[in-house]
Design a protein around this motif. Structure first.
Motif, PDB file in Angstrom:
ATOM      1  N   ASP A   1      47.298  93.117 -52.110  1.00  0.00           N
ATOM      2  CA  ASP A   1      47.615  94.208 -51.191  1.00  0.00           C
ATOM      3  C   ASP A   1      46.803  95.443 -51.560  1.00  0.00           C
ATOM      4  O   ASP A   1      47.058  96.094 -52.573  1.00  0.00           O
ATOM      5  CB  ASP A   1      49.109  94.516 -51.244  1.00  0.00           C
ATOM      6  CG  ASP A   1      49.543  95.587 -50.258  1.00  0.00           C
ATOM      7  OD1 ASP A   1      48.674  96.190 -49.585  1.00  0.00           O
ATOM      8  OD2 ASP A   1      50.760  95.817 -50.164  1.00  0.00           O
ATOM      9  N   ALA A   2      45.816  95.763 -50.728  1.00  0.00           N
ATOM     10  CA  ALA A   2      44.920  96.891 -51.011  1.00  0.00           C
ATOM     11  C   ALA A   2      45.650  98.225 -51.042  1.00  0.00           C
ATOM     12  O   ALA A   2      45.143  99.188 -51.614  1.00  0.00           O
ATOM     13  CB  ALA A   2      43.795  96.933 -49.983  1.00  0.00           C
ATOM     14  N   ASN A   3      46.840  98.299 -50.451  1.00  0.00           N
ATOM     15  CA  ASN A   3      47.624  99.528 -50.544  1.00  0.00           C
ATOM     16  C   ASN A   3      47.999  99.833 -51.993  1.00  0.00           C
ATOM     17  O   ASN A   3      48.266 100.983 -52.333  1.00  0.00           O
ATOM     18  CB  ASN A   3      48.894  99.438 -49.693  1.00  0.00           C
ATOM     19  CG  ASN A   3      48.583  99.421 -48.214  1.00  0.00           C
ATOM     20  OD1 ASN A   3      47.669 100.093 -47.758  1.00  0.00           O
ATOM     21  ND2 ASN A   3      49.330  98.639 -47.473  1.00  0.00           N
ATOM     22  N   ASN A   4      48.015  98.812 -52.822  1.00  0.00           N
ATOM     23  CA  ASN A   4      48.341  98.969 -54.230  1.00  0.00           C
ATOM     24  C   ASN A   4      47.077  99.121 -55.076  1.00  0.00           C
ATOM     25  O   ASN A   4      46.961  98.545 -56.165  1.00  0.00           O
ATOM     26  CB  ASN A   4      49.180  97.788 -54.734  1.00  0.00           C
ATOM     27  CG  ASN A   4      50.565  97.800 -54.135  1.00  0.00           C
ATOM     28  OD1 ASN A   4      51.108  98.849 -53.828  1.00  0.00           O
ATOM     29  ND2 ASN A   4      51.134  96.630 -53.954  1.00  0.00           N
ATOM     30  N   SER A   5      46.134  99.890 -54.561  1.00  0.00           N
ATOM     31  CA  SER A   5      44.910 100.145 -55.322  1.00  0.00           C
ATOM     32  C   SER A   5      44.527 101.613 -55.217  1.00  0.00           C
ATOM     33  O   SER A   5      44.710 102.242 -54.185  1.00  0.00           O
ATOM     34  CB  SER A   5      43.755  99.269 -54.819  1.00  0.00           C
ATOM     35  OG  SER A   5      43.387  99.629 -53.507  1.00  0.00           O
ATOM     36  N   ILE A   6      44.018 102.114 -56.315  1.00  0.00           N
ATOM     37  CA  ILE A   6      43.457 103.459 -56.390  1.00  0.00           C
ATOM     38  C   ILE A   6      42.063 103.280 -56.964  1.00  0.00           C
ATOM     39  O   ILE A   6      41.879 102.540 -57.937  1.00  0.00           O
ATOM     40  CB  ILE A   6      44.296 104.365 -57.314  1.00  0.00           C
ATOM     41  CG1 ILE A   6      45.712 104.528 -56.757  1.00  0.00           C
ATOM     42  CG2 ILE A   6      43.618 105.717 -57.517  1.00  0.00           C
ATOM     43  CD1 ILE A   6      46.679 105.202 -57.717  1.00  0.00           C
ATOM     44  N   MET A   7      41.061 103.922 -56.367  1.00  0.00           N
ATOM     45  CA  MET A   7      39.686 103.794 -56.851  1.00  0.00           C
ATOM     46  C   MET A   7      39.093 105.169 -57.097  1.00  0.00           C
ATOM     47  O   MET A   7      39.398 106.115 -56.380  1.00  0.00           O
ATOM     48  CB  MET A   7      38.811 103.087 -55.810  1.00  0.00           C
ATOM     49  CG  MET A   7      39.102 101.632 -55.632  1.00  0.00           C
ATOM     50  SD  MET A   7      38.008 100.898 -54.393  1.00  0.00           S
ATOM     51  CE  MET A   7      39.057 101.037 -52.954  1.00  0.00           C
ATOM     52  N   PHE A   8      38.245 105.246 -58.111  1.00  0.00           N
ATOM     53  CA  PHE A   8      37.472 106.464 -58.305  1.00  0.00           C
ATOM     54  C   PHE A   8      36.153 106.162 -58.985  1.00  0.00           C
ATOM     55  O   PHE A   8      36.009 105.154 -59.677  1.00  0.00           O
ATOM     56  CB  PHE A   8      38.260 107.555 -59.045  1.00  0.00           C
ATOM     57  CG  PHE A   8      38.622 107.248 -60.463  1.00  0.00           C
ATOM     58  CD1 PHE A   8      37.813 107.653 -61.514  1.00  0.00           C
ATOM     59  CD2 PHE A   8      39.797 106.584 -60.759  1.00  0.00           C
ATOM     60  CE1 PHE A   8      38.163 107.395 -62.835  1.00  0.00           C
ATOM     61  CE2 PHE A   8      40.153 106.327 -62.070  1.00  0.00           C
ATOM     62  CZ  PHE A   8      39.337 106.735 -63.113  1.00  0.00           C
ATOM     63  N   LEU A   9      35.187 107.051 -58.730  1.00  0.00           N
ATOM     64  CA  LEU A   9      33.835 106.915 -59.268  1.00  0.00           C
ATOM     65  C   LEU A   9      33.591 107.996 -60.316  1.00  0.00           C
ATOM     66  O   LEU A   9      34.018 109.136 -60.150  1.00  0.00           O
ATOM     67  CB  LEU A   9      32.805 107.087 -58.153  1.00  0.00           C
ATOM     68  CG  LEU A   9      32.910 106.145 -56.959  1.00  0.00           C
ATOM     69  CD1 LEU A   9      31.919 106.559 -55.885  1.00  0.00           C
ATOM     70  CD2 LEU A   9      32.695 104.723 -57.375  1.00  0.00           C
ATOM     71  N   LEU A  10      32.874 107.634 -61.366  1.00  0.00           N
ATOM     72  CA  LEU A  10      32.381 108.569 -62.373  1.00  0.00           C
ATOM     73  C   LEU A  10      30.871 108.434 -62.363  1.00  0.00           C
ATOM     74  O   LEU A  10      30.336 107.395 -62.750  1.00  0.00           O
ATOM     75  CB  LEU A  10      32.922 108.219 -63.765  1.00  0.00           C
ATOM     76  CG  LEU A  10      34.438 108.219 -63.920  1.00  0.00           C
ATOM     77  CD1 LEU A  10      34.833 107.600 -65.252  1.00  0.00           C
ATOM     78  CD2 LEU A  10      34.974 109.626 -63.796  1.00  0.00           C
ATOM     79  N   GLU A  11      30.182 109.454 -61.881  1.00  0.00           N
ATOM     80  CA  GLU A  11      28.726 109.378 -61.772  1.00  0.00           C
ATOM     81  C   GLU A  11      28.053 110.037 -62.977  1.00  0.00           C
ATOM     82  O   GLU A  11      28.546 111.024 -63.515  1.00  0.00           O
ATOM     83  CB  GLU A  11      28.252 110.061 -60.496  1.00  0.00           C
ATOM     84  CG  GLU A  11      28.725 109.343 -59.243  1.00  0.00           C
ATOM     85  CD  GLU A  11      28.207 110.008 -57.993  1.00  0.00           C
ATOM     86  OE1 GLU A  11      27.409 109.357 -57.283  1.00  0.00           O
ATOM     87  OE2 GLU A  11      28.592 111.163 -57.745  1.00  0.00           O
TER      88      GLU A  11
END
Length: 129
Positions: A99-109
């Motif tokens: 379930d993609a609702n149960n995902s948090i994403m972030f980028l560190l550049e």
């Protein structure tokens, strides 16, 4: 050259973690032009109750089942590429039954001087960038 870190519940199977990372990597290749050979991931498991988050911040989610996808990569992607990445990864998560609702994403550049894979020094110095 991304390095993915998946923060996942203790009970999430190794097969599911591998499938999530495979889909994440494929999405990075397709949406952000990542080299297919740049495939690195660390799975960090957390115990029940260790994920402290608001269950409805910018969307409903189950804190006991939520994963955090942390992606460190070289700077230079456009906002459009990042938006495509986030959308594509969520579609891929749903396609494998997570379930993609149960995902948090972030980028560190960062840049090539911030990476090192050998005693020879940073990626910047090794590749002569």
């Amino acid at each position: 050259m991304p390095f993915n870190k998946l923060h996942v519940p203790q009970a999430l199977s190794a097969d599911t973690c591998r499938a999530i990372n495979e889909e994440l990597h494929e999405s990075l290749v397709e949406t952000c032009g990542v080299n297919p050979d740049d495939h690195f991931c660390l799975v960090a498991r957390y115990q029940p109750g260790d994920m402290l988050l608001h269950p409805r911040f910018l969307g409903e989610r189950d804190p006991e089942a939520t994963i955090v996808i942390e992606i460190a990569l070289l700077e230079g992607r456009t906002d459009e590429q990042k938006e495509r990445l986030f959308k594509d990864v969520r579609e891929r998560l749903n396609s494998i039954g997570f379930d993609a609702n149960n995902s948090i994403m972030f980028l560190l550049e960062n840049d090539p001087a911030d990476w090192s894979f050998s005693p020879a020094g940073s990626v910047k110095s090794v590749l002569g960038l």
